[in-house]
Design a protein around this motif. Structure first.
Motif, PDB file in Angstrom:
ATOM      1  N   THR A   1       5.155   6.595   1.887  1.00  0.00           N
ATOM      2  CA  THR A   1       4.196   5.937   2.773  1.00  0.00           C
ATOM      3  C   THR A   1       2.800   6.469   2.522  1.00  0.00           C
ATOM      4  N   ASN A   2       1.844   5.565   2.518  1.00  0.00           N
ATOM      5  CA  ASN A   2       0.448   5.955   2.349  1.00  0.00           C
ATOM      6  C   ASN A   2       0.030   6.811   3.551  1.00  0.00           C
TER       7      ASN A   2
ATOM      8  N   LEU B   1       2.467   4.459  -1.915  1.00  0.00           N
ATOM      9  CA  LEU B   1       2.037   5.261  -3.053  1.00  0.00           C
ATOM     10  C   LEU B   1       2.904   4.911  -4.266  1.00  0.00           C
TER      11      LEU B   1
ATOM     12  N   LYS C   1      -2.662   7.131   5.018  1.00  0.00           N
ATOM     13  CA  LYS C   1      -3.544   6.375   5.924  1.00  0.00           C
ATOM     14  C   LYS C   1      -2.744   5.534   6.920  1.00  0.00           C
ATOM     15  N   ASP C   2      -1.498   5.193   6.566  1.00  0.00           N
ATOM     16  CA  ASP C   2      -0.674   4.341   7.413  1.00  0.00           C
ATOM     17  C   ASP C   2       0.130   5.124   8.437  1.00  0.00           C
TER      18      ASP C   2
ATOM     19  N   ASN D   1       0.812  -1.227   0.000  1.00  0.00           N
ATOM     20  CA  ASN D   1       0.000   0.000   0.000  1.00  0.00           C
ATOM     21  C   ASN D   1       0.843   1.274   0.000  1.00  0.00           C
TER      22      ASN D   1
END
Length: 122
Positions: free
Chosen positions: A116-117, A111, A119-120, A109
């Protein structure tokens, strides 16, 4: 069949020669323009001497190191953008290769740019 191959080779070599001529002419034109720029400025005082004097004078606390530092920081930002664009460019290819190796593989997950996404993040 052999006639078509020979014709193709002649056309191919002709375009190779044309490409080399254009490349050589480009280098000659650039060298001529560089020579003309130097010739026009030779023997004349320019504003560049004032800029160099500013960055090398003691009154300005030797601004040259600061200029080099600013250029280094700008270079770092440009390289980061280049790295992110290249990672994004290769993203789909990497996903395809990973699926070939292990079809049950789950995504991290991240990008497409490798970041880092959001959401994480904590």
């Amino acid at each position: 069949m052999a006639n078509e191959t020979e014709r193709f080779l002649v056309i191919s070599k002709t375009f190779d020669v044309i490409k080399d001529i254009v490349k050589g002419a480009t280098y000659i034109a650039l060298a001529y323009w560089a020579f003309r720029a130097i010739d026009v400025l030779s023997g004349k005082q320019t504003d560049a001497s004032l800029l160099v004097g500013y960055f090398t004078s003691q009154e300005n606390d030797y601004g040259l190191p600061w200029l080099i530092a600013m250029i280094g920081v700008a270079y770092g930002f440009f390289e980061r953008r280049l790295r992110l664009r290249k990672t994004e460019y290769l993203h789909k290819h990497n996903l395809e290769l990973e699926k070939r190796i292990d079809a049950k593989r789950q995504s991290s997950n991240l990008l497409p740019t490798g970041e880092t996404n959001p959401k994480d993040e904590l």
